[in-house]
Motif scaffolding. Structure first.
Motif, PDB file in Angstrom:
ATOM      1  N   UNK A 160      22.235 -94.876 -12.792  1.00 52.31           N
ATOM      2  CA  UNK A 160      21.510 -95.341 -11.227  1.00 52.31           C
ATOM      3  C   UNK A 160      20.737 -94.170 -10.427  1.00 52.31           C
ATOM      4  N   UNK A 161      20.887 -92.894 -11.272  1.00 49.54           N
ATOM      5  CA  UNK A 161      19.999 -91.804 -10.446  1.00 49.54           C
ATOM      6  C   UNK A 161      18.667 -92.143 -10.654  1.00 49.54           C
ATOM      7  N   UNK A 162      17.665 -91.542  -9.939  1.00 44.82           N
ATOM      8  CA  UNK A 162      16.281 -91.603  -9.923  1.00 44.82           C
ATOM      9  C   UNK A 162      15.635 -91.390 -11.537  1.00 44.82           C
ATOM     10  N   UNK A 163      16.489 -90.531 -12.137  1.00 40.62           N
ATOM     11  CA  UNK A 163      15.969 -90.240 -13.349  1.00 40.62           C
ATOM     12  C   UNK A 163      16.228 -91.237 -14.501  1.00 40.62           C
ATOM     13  N   UNK A 164      17.727 -91.796 -14.462  1.00 37.24           N
ATOM     14  CA  UNK A 164      18.323 -92.536 -15.286  1.00 37.24           C
ATOM     15  C   UNK A 164      17.927 -93.905 -14.864  1.00 37.24           C
ATOM     16  N   UNK A 165      17.474 -94.276 -13.708  1.00 36.62           N
ATOM     17  CA  UNK A 165      16.796 -95.628 -13.228  1.00 36.62           C
ATOM     18  C   UNK A 165      15.435 -95.769 -13.996  1.00 36.62           C
ATOM     19  N   UNK A 166      14.632 -94.471 -14.136  1.00 38.32           N
ATOM     20  CA  UNK A 166      13.458 -94.722 -14.825  1.00 38.32           C
ATOM     21  C   UNK A 166      13.696 -95.036 -16.472  1.00 38.32           C
ATOM     22  N   UNK A 167      14.792 -94.750 -16.776  1.00 37.72           N
ATOM     23  CA  UNK A 167      15.370 -94.854 -18.286  1.00 37.72           C
ATOM     24  C   UNK A 167      15.889 -96.138 -18.397  1.00 37.72           C
ATOM     25  N   UNK A 168      16.501 -96.627 -17.605  1.00 35.02           N
ATOM     26  CA  UNK A 168      17.109 -97.890 -17.698  1.00 35.02           C
ATOM     27  C   UNK A 168      15.909 -99.222 -17.627  1.00 35.02           C
TER      28      UNK A 168
END
Length: 447
Positions: A160-168
Motif C-alpha cells: 500500500x505504499x506509493x511504490x507498491x501500489x504502482x506494482x499492485x
C-alpha cells in the motif's frame, strides 16, 4: 508431530446473531474515533485468540480460517513467542538498530539466510511491513543493476505504499484516487491455469510474458522481475509448473534481479519454508513479513550477499525496522515452526481441505477450481456451467460462514475467491468442523 496444548477450548460456539452487544458498543465507539477508510470484514471484536479459536468480547468462539491474513501462522499466542517477547520487553523496547545495534536483529538475519534457498552467501535487512520489504527489494535491485524498470504481473498485490501500489494490480479498494503512482513499473500476464488457454504450459505462459517485456520494456532496462510465487490478494493463483523457473532463468540470462514476494506464501505456509521451494527455484532476493514474527510487525529482504551489499551505508533502514521485540518474536515463531514440525502440519491441512471440499466443489457446479498449497487454499466461484466470476457467491458464502461462527476471507481481482489461511496449529477436529460449515455454505449459495 507435537501434541499442542491450548489455553482456550477449541470448539466453535455462537450465542445469537453476530455482532453481539459488546461488539456493537465497540462499533459505536469506533465510528466516532476511527477513520472510515479503515475497514474490517468481521463485525465481532476479539478478546482472546488461541490455536484455531477467536474468542470475541461477547463470549462467542469463532473458528479462525484467516490467521489475520496469514500472519498468525504459529498461532496468535504461541508460547515461545510470548516468552521471548516478555523477556525482550523487560530489557528494552527500542534503541534503533541504526544507532545502537543488538543481537536479535543479527540472529534473525542469520536465520533468514539459513532457511532461504540457495547455496551461496546471503544477507538480510529488516523492516516493518511487507510493503516496506518489497519497496526496499526494488531499491536494492535498482542500485545493483543500475537500471530502473520493474516488471510485475496481472493480479499482483505487493502493498500500500506509493511504490507498491504502482506494482499492485487491483484498483478497488487499494489504488482508487491515490495516484499518481511511481513510474517505471510494467505489468505483464501471469500464469493463471484456470483462465489461461487450455493446455498452456508454464514455460509457454512465461514466454508470453517475457516477449512482452522484451518488446515493450527492453531486457537491458529491467532492474527486477517481482512476483508472488502464489498470488495472494489476486486470488491464490498457483502458476503452472515451469513458469517460475523460466522467469528465474530469464533474469539470470539478462542481468535482472529475480525478486520473489513471499510475504503471504512464505514461512511454512505452503508446507515448505518458501513457496518457491516446491519447484526448487532459487531467487536472487526474497521478501518476507506476515508469518515471520508470530503477529509482531517485522519484515525483511534476504538474498544474495553481493546484491544486498550493493547499497551504500545508510541507504537501508528505518527507525523501527528490526525492532528488538519483533525480532525476539520472530526467533520464537521460527523456533516453533521447527520444533512443532508445522510444515508437515501445513501439508496435512491441505489434505484435509481437499477431502472436505473437493466433493462439494464437484457436486455444485459453482466452484471453478479448488486450488492452493499447504495451508494456503482457495475456492474460486463461477456462474454455473462456465468460467464467469461469481463474486456474489463468494460474498454469500463468507457471510453464511460468519453467521455460523467460521471466519473466512474473500479475495481475487474479480472478488470471487474464498481463501483459507488457517493457523498451522489448528486442531484437525476444529478444522474439519469449520470446513464442513463452509461446505454447507457453498451448497446453500449454489441453490
Amino acid at each position: 508431530m507435537t501434541e499442542i496444548q491450548y489455553r482456550l477450548e477449541q470448539v466453535r460456539r455462537v450465542d445469537g446473531a453476530l455482532p453481539g452487544p459488546k461488539s456493537r458498543e465497540l462499533a459505536e465507539r469506533r465510528a466516532a474515533a476511527v477513520a472510515s477508510g479503515v475497514a474490517s470484514s468481521v463485525p465481532a471484536y476479539a478478546a482472546d485468540v488461541d490455536g484455531g479459536i477467536v474468542l470475541d468480547v461477547d463470549g462467542n468462539q469463532l473458528v479462525d480460517l484467516g490467521s489475520g491474513i496469514a500472519v498468525t501462522t504459529v498461532g496468535a499466542s504461541a508460547p515461545a513467542v510470548v516468552a521471548k517477547v516478555k523477556e525482550a520487553v523487560e530489557h528494552f523496547t527500542h534503541t534503533c538498530f541504526m544507532v545502537t545495534p543488538y543481537e536479535g536483529y543479527v540472529a534473525v538475519a542469520e536465520k533468514l539466510a539459513e532457511i532461504a534457498p540457495g547455496d551461496f552467501p546471503k544477507k538480510a535487512a529488516l523492516f516493518n511491513s511487507g510493503s516496506e520489504a518489497v519497496e526496499n527489494a526494488v531499491k536494492i535491485s535498482r542500485l545493483h543493476t543500475g537500471r530502473q524498470a520493474v516488471v510485475v504481473f496481472d493480479h499482483a498485490y505487493h502493498g500500500r505504499t506509493n511504490m507498491t501500489l504502482a506494482m499492485t494490480a487491483k484498483v478497488l479498494p487499494y489504488k482508487q484516487g491515490f495516484g499518481p503512482f511511481a513510474g517505471e513499473v510494467y505489468r505483464v500476464p501471469v500464469s493463471y491455469p484456470f483462465r489461461d488457454p487450455e493446455g498452456m504450459t508454464g514455460a509457454e505462459a512465461a514466454r508470453r510474458a517475457l516477449l512482452q517485456v522484451e518488446k515493450q520494456v527492453g531486457a537491458e532496462n529491467v532492474a527486477a522481475v517481482v512476483i508472488e510465487p502464489i498470488q495472494g490478494e489476486g486470488g491464490f493463483i498457483v502458476p503452472a509448473e515451469g513458469f517460475l523457473p523460466a522467469l528465474s532463468e530469464w533474469c539470470t540470462d539478462n542481468g535482472a534481479v529475480f525478486v520473489v514476494d513471499e510475504v503471504q506464501a512464505g514461512i511454512a505456509r505452503t508446507g515448505e519454508w518458501f513457496a518457491v521451494d516446491h519447484e526448487d527455484v532459487v531467487p536472487d532476493l526474497i521478501t518476507v513479513a506476515k508469518g515471520v514474527a508470530g503477529g509482531m510487525p517485522l519484515s525483511g529482504v534476504v538474498g544474495r550477499a553481493e546484491i544486498m551489499d550493493a547499497v551504500h551505508a545508510g541507504g537501508l533502514g528505518g527507525t523501527y525496522g528490526g525492532n528488538p521485540v519483533a525480532c525476539a518474536a520472530a526467533l520464537g515463531a521460527l523456533q516453533t515452526i521447527e520444533e512443532w514440525d508445522l510444515m508437515a502440519r501445513a501439508r496435512r491441512i491441505e489434505e484435509i481441505v481437499r477431502e472436505e471440499l473437493a466433493p462439494v466443489a464437484e457436486e455444485t457446479g459453482t466452484v471453478g477450481e479448488l486450488r492452493g498449497r499447504g495451508a494456503m487454499m482457495a475456492v474460486e466461484f463461477v456462474r454455473r456451467g462456465g468460467t464467469e466470476p461469481d463474486a456474489d457467491a463468494a460474498r454469500a458464502v463468507a457471510a453464511e460462514c460468519l453467521a455460523q461462527g467460521v471466519l473466512v476471507l474473500t479475495c481475487g481481482t474479480f472478488g470471487n475467491i474464498v481463501r483459507l489461511l488457517p493457523p498451522l496449529v489448528i486442531g484437525e477436529d476444529l478444522l474439519r468442523d469449520g470446513l464442513r460449515v463452509l461446505a454447507q455454505a457453498v451448497r446453500g449459495a449454489a441453490q
